[in-house]
Design a protein around this motif. Sequence first.
Motif, PDB file in Angstrom:
ATOM      1  N   GLY A   1       0.784  -1.234   0.000  1.00 11.75           N
ATOM      2  CA  GLY A   1       0.000   0.000   0.000  1.00 11.75           C
ATOM      3  C   GLY A   1       0.808   1.273   0.000  1.00 11.75           C
ATOM      4  N   GLN A   2       2.009   1.251  -0.597  1.00  9.53           N
ATOM      5  CA  GLN A   2       2.821   2.470  -0.575  1.00  9.53           C
ATOM      6  C   GLN A   2       2.065   3.619  -1.241  1.00  9.53           C
ATOM      7  OE1 GLN A   2       5.337   0.394  -3.768  1.00  9.53           O
ATOM      8  NE2 GLN A   2       6.330   2.343  -3.400  1.00  9.53           N
ATOM      9  N   PRO A   3       2.359   4.854  -0.822  1.00 11.16           N
ATOM     10  CA  PRO A   3       1.607   5.988  -1.367  1.00 11.16           C
ATOM     11  C   PRO A   3       1.737   6.078  -2.885  1.00 11.16           C
ATOM     12  CG  PRO A   3       2.836   6.668   0.557  1.00 11.16           C
ATOM     13  CD  PRO A   3       3.303   5.277   0.226  1.00 11.16           C
ATOM     14  N   ILE A   4       0.620   6.326  -3.514  1.00 10.10           N
ATOM     15  CA  ILE A   4       0.560   6.462  -4.964  1.00 10.10           C
ATOM     16  C   ILE A   4      -0.155   7.756  -5.291  1.00 10.10           C
ATOM     17  CG2 ILE A   4      -0.664   5.538  -6.996  1.00 10.10           C
ATOM     18  CD1 ILE A   4       0.258   2.796  -6.170  1.00 10.10           C
TER      19      ILE A   4
ATOM     20  N   ILE B   1      -3.507  11.593  -3.387  1.00  5.00           N
ATOM     21  CA  ILE B   1      -2.499  10.726  -2.782  1.00  5.00           C
ATOM     22  C   ILE B   1      -3.255   9.621  -2.049  1.00  5.00           C
ATOM     23  CG2 ILE B   1      -0.693  10.553  -1.037  1.00  5.00           C
ATOM     24  CD1 ILE B   1      -0.009  13.493  -1.618  1.00  5.00           C
ATOM     25  N   VAL B   2      -2.902   8.376  -2.351  1.00  5.09           N
ATOM     26  CA  VAL B   2      -3.631   7.241  -1.803  1.00  5.09           C
ATOM     27  C   VAL B   2      -2.627   6.292  -1.152  1.00  5.09           C
ATOM     28  CG1 VAL B   2      -5.092   5.281  -2.405  1.00  5.09           C
ATOM     29  CG2 VAL B   2      -5.308   7.402  -3.688  1.00  5.09           C
ATOM     30  N   TRP B   3      -2.926   5.797   0.038  1.00  3.07           N
ATOM     31  CA  TRP B   3      -2.046   4.786   0.609  1.00  3.07           C
ATOM     32  C   TRP B   3      -2.819   3.792   1.447  1.00  3.07           C
ATOM     33  CZ3 TRP B   3      -1.718   9.822   2.812  1.00  3.07           C
ATOM     34  CH2 TRP B   3      -2.093   9.910   4.161  1.00  3.07           C
ATOM     35  N   ASN B   4      -2.164   2.664   1.699  1.00  2.00           N
ATOM     36  CA  ASN B   4      -2.716   1.639   2.579  1.00  2.00           C
ATOM     37  C   ASN B   4      -1.539   1.028   3.343  1.00  2.00           C
ATOM     38  OD1 ASN B   4      -4.381  -0.162   3.818  1.00  2.00           O
ATOM     39  ND2 ASN B   4      -4.770  -1.440   2.005  1.00  2.00           N
ATOM     40  N   ILE B   5      -1.149   1.733   4.402  1.00  3.23           N
ATOM     41  CA  ILE B   5       0.076   1.378   5.123  1.00  3.23           C
ATOM     42  C   ILE B   5      -0.193   0.192   6.049  1.00  3.23           C
ATOM     43  CG2 ILE B   5       1.770   2.228   6.798  1.00  3.23           C
ATOM     44  CD1 ILE B   5       2.073   3.609   4.137  1.00  3.23           C
ATOM     45  N   HIS B   6       0.722  -0.759   6.038  1.00  3.91           N
ATOM     46  CA  HIS B   6       0.571  -1.954   6.860  1.00  3.91           C
ATOM     47  C   HIS B   6       0.548  -1.598   8.341  1.00  3.91           C
ATOM     48  CE1 HIS B   6       1.200  -5.968   8.397  1.00  3.91           C
ATOM     49  NE2 HIS B   6       0.948  -6.420   7.179  1.00  3.91           N
ATOM     50  N   PRO B   7      -0.349  -2.206   9.115  1.00  3.10           N
ATOM     51  CA  PRO B   7      -0.440  -1.843  10.545  1.00  3.10           C
ATOM     52  C   PRO B   7       0.846  -2.111  11.331  1.00  3.10           C
ATOM     53  CG  PRO B   7      -2.304  -3.188   9.871  1.00  3.10           C
ATOM     54  CD  PRO B   7      -1.363  -3.164   8.726  1.00  3.10           C
TER      55      PRO B   7
ATOM     56  N   GLU C   1      -6.915   5.416  12.414  1.00  2.00           N
ATOM     57  CA  GLU C   1      -6.978   4.006  12.820  1.00  2.00           C
ATOM     58  C   GLU C   1      -7.139   3.105  11.607  1.00  2.00           C
ATOM     59  OE1 GLU C   1     -10.969   5.856  12.965  1.00  2.00           O
ATOM     60  OE2 GLU C   1      -8.962   6.429  13.611  1.00  2.00           O
ATOM     61  N   LYS C   2      -7.702   3.652  10.529  1.00  2.00           N
ATOM     62  CA  LYS C   2      -7.769   2.884   9.290  1.00  2.00           C
ATOM     63  C   LYS C   2      -6.396   2.901   8.616  1.00  2.00           C
ATOM     64  CE  LYS C   2     -12.584   3.779   8.149  1.00  2.00           C
ATOM     65  NZ  LYS C   2     -13.434   4.809   7.539  1.00  2.00           N
ATOM     66  N   SER C   3      -6.045   1.805   7.971  1.00  2.00           N
ATOM     67  CA  SER C   3      -4.719   1.735   7.355  1.00  2.00           C
ATOM     68  C   SER C   3      -4.658   2.533   6.063  1.00  2.00           C
ATOM     69  CB  SER C   3      -4.361   0.278   7.082  1.00  2.00           C
ATOM     70  OG  SER C   3      -5.324  -0.291   6.209  1.00  2.00           O
ATOM     71  N   TYR C   4      -5.820   2.746   5.434  1.00  2.00           N
ATOM     72  CA  TYR C   4      -5.842   3.380   4.116  1.00  2.00           C
ATOM     73  C   TYR C   4      -6.385   4.800   4.211  1.00  2.00           C
ATOM     74  CZ  TYR C   4     -10.554   1.652   4.837  1.00  2.00           C
ATOM     75  OH  TYR C   4     -11.766   1.381   5.390  1.00  2.00           O
ATOM     76  N   ARG C   5      -5.986   5.594   3.234  1.00  2.00           N
ATOM     77  CA  ARG C   5      -6.412   6.978   3.250  1.00  2.00           C
ATOM     78  C   ARG C   5      -6.307   7.578   1.847  1.00  2.00           C
ATOM     79  NH1 ARG C   5      -5.215  10.914   8.135  1.00  2.00           N
ATOM     80  NH2 ARG C   5      -7.095  12.143   7.865  1.00  2.00           N
ATOM     81  N   ILE C   6      -7.150   8.560   1.559  1.00  2.00           N
ATOM     82  CA  ILE C   6      -7.087   9.288   0.290  1.00  2.00           C
ATOM     83  C   ILE C   6      -7.007  10.759   0.610  1.00  2.00           C
ATOM     84  CG2 ILE C   6      -8.320   9.868  -1.830  1.00  2.00           C
ATOM     85  CD1 ILE C   6      -9.770   7.210  -1.566  1.00  2.00           C
ATOM     86  N   LYS C   7      -6.016  11.439   0.036  1.00  2.00           N
ATOM     87  CA  LYS C   7      -5.843  12.857   0.333  1.00  2.00           C
ATOM     88  C   LYS C   7      -5.716  13.653  -0.956  1.00  2.00           C
ATOM     89  CE  LYS C   7      -5.982  13.326   4.699  1.00  2.00           C
ATOM     90  NZ  LYS C   7      -6.949  14.287   5.261  1.00  2.00           N
ATOM     91  N   LYS C   8      -6.368  14.818  -0.977  1.00  2.00           N
ATOM     92  CA  LYS C   8      -6.139  15.768  -2.069  1.00  2.00           C
ATOM     93  C   LYS C   8      -4.773  16.402  -1.885  1.00  2.00           C
ATOM     94  CE  LYS C   8     -10.682  17.567  -3.220  1.00  2.00           C
ATOM     95  NZ  LYS C   8     -11.525  18.752  -3.275  1.00  2.00           N
ATOM     96  N   LEU C   9      -4.199  16.887  -2.982  1.00  2.00           N
ATOM     97  CA  LEU C   9      -2.996  17.702  -2.848  1.00  2.00           C
ATOM     98  C   LEU C   9      -3.395  19.026  -2.196  1.00  2.00           C
ATOM     99  CD1 LEU C   9      -1.150  17.450  -6.264  1.00  2.00           C
ATOM    100  CD2 LEU C   9      -0.727  16.170  -4.180  1.00  2.00           C
ATOM    101  N   PRO C  10      -2.491  19.583  -1.361  1.00  2.00           N
ATOM    102  CA  PRO C  10      -2.765  20.932  -0.858  1.00  2.00           C
ATOM    103  C   PRO C  10      -2.994  21.868  -2.046  1.00  2.00           C
ATOM    104  CG  PRO C  10      -0.850  20.007   0.232  1.00  2.00           C
ATOM    105  CD  PRO C  10      -1.225  19.047  -0.842  1.00  2.00           C
TER     106      PRO C  10
END
Lengths: 247, 241
Positions: A96-99, A113-119, A159-168
């Motif tokens: 889940g590295q950031p993409i 920016i999307v990631w799913n970092i391992h717990p 607490e969730k491993s995954y996340r979606i973020k807009k660019l600033p």
Amino acid sequence: MSKKLLFIIGILSFCITAGVYWYYLSEPSTLPKKEELKNRINRVYSDTEVVSIQDTILLDSRHLYVPFISKNNDYGSSFWVWKKRKWEIEALNDVGQPILWKIDNKDPSSYRIVWNIHPEDQFKAAEFYLSRDRGYEITNGIEFYYPKVQLNKEFTLSEKSYRIKKLPRNWASIIQSTNNIHNPDRMSILDGDNAEHSLLIAWKPVFDKKNGDDIFSKRSISGGGFSNGGDYDIISLVEEHQLENQQ
Amino acid sequence: MLVINFYFVNHFPSVLMDIIAFIIIAILANRIYKNQEEKPKIWKVLLILFIGLFAFSFTLPVYDTFVKIPILPLGVWILYFVFRNKVEKWMMYRRFAWLGFLANFIFLVAAFASFPIEEALYPQDKLSTYIARTDQANIFALHTSAKEATLKKGVLNKQLSEMQPEPIDSQRWYNDIVNIDVPQEERKEKFPFQIMGTEPRWGSALKTAIFVERDGKGLLITTQKKQYYFRSNESLVKGVE
């Protein structure tokens, strides 16, 4: 007779237009079931076996992010796009590295920016950098100076491993303005490497100082995957030599 | 191969001169048409003119741009070949085909004629060429070493006509910052801000990125072709000393 013919042509062209619209432009009404997503990933990608779909997140009406967990306990990312009345899997990364997902590559405000970092990687935040190397050029007496770009933005992990973020917003503006003045003709005359003057997004994990860096297992950053179409950049770890003093 | 040039449609001098060129070509075509006994159909005349435009040309760099000089009348040859067995038709179309080739030169002259208009309307040494509208203007830091800043729009508007161009010394600017003999805290990015949301002068077809000097008094304007450096005697930015 000709009136009748005109009428038929009218009906036909209406049907064709409606059909084309329905086929290419209509929007999805439902999301696929998790079970179906799982099976479809496993059918197209054999390097890993998905055992559970964590979530389905719509970015807009046609772009879907699906984080998953695989058999060997990796946390991965899959990217789905609604095309021709079907949800197609456009890209997948088995960790889940950031993409950086460039949904509309001409419009940086659509980038995510999307990631799913391992717990197991228990750092408290991910810090992202927008950077460009400083540079200068002198060609036929025409001088160019490119200022260094170095901005950072920290996102705390939830607490969730995954996340979606807009660019600033200012990052999107900077990328947009850099694209606007990019001149391929001028660049080709120069022997300099034009990638040197292009903007780069990188990241690094932020740790609680007292625990040190032993919790960065790095199992989130080295994996495989595929993409067919779309515009995806893997966001790599920042190299310290790219960063300048920050006071 | 074609001499037809694709220009930015929002570039006023090119659009203006090309319209004049079209009018001249139309006048010439009309004159040929009137003086001719055999009158071909209008759409055929337009087609012949268009094919007549095709030419082998070579590209020459002039000032900051390129112009194409036509040499061989390719379109005329094609038409001559098409009508090789229809002499009467060829007699009817011949002049229009050559006018098509001539049109290349009319467009070429138009392109040259647009340069002085360009110089007059968009002088390179005037800041107001690059920044004409500031109502949406905004300033962003480009570097973590830059402090929070806001743009003094009033000062900027006043300075648009007053700031003076200065030479760019890119190599020295670069070396001053990367020189490891200087203590690190003195080596900071020279242009750590960018102004966004301004508009260049109408019709200039310019696209700009505007970098702001650390002291708030210098602007480094980057266009697709060149960079320009302007200095003011007062700071445009609140938050820098």
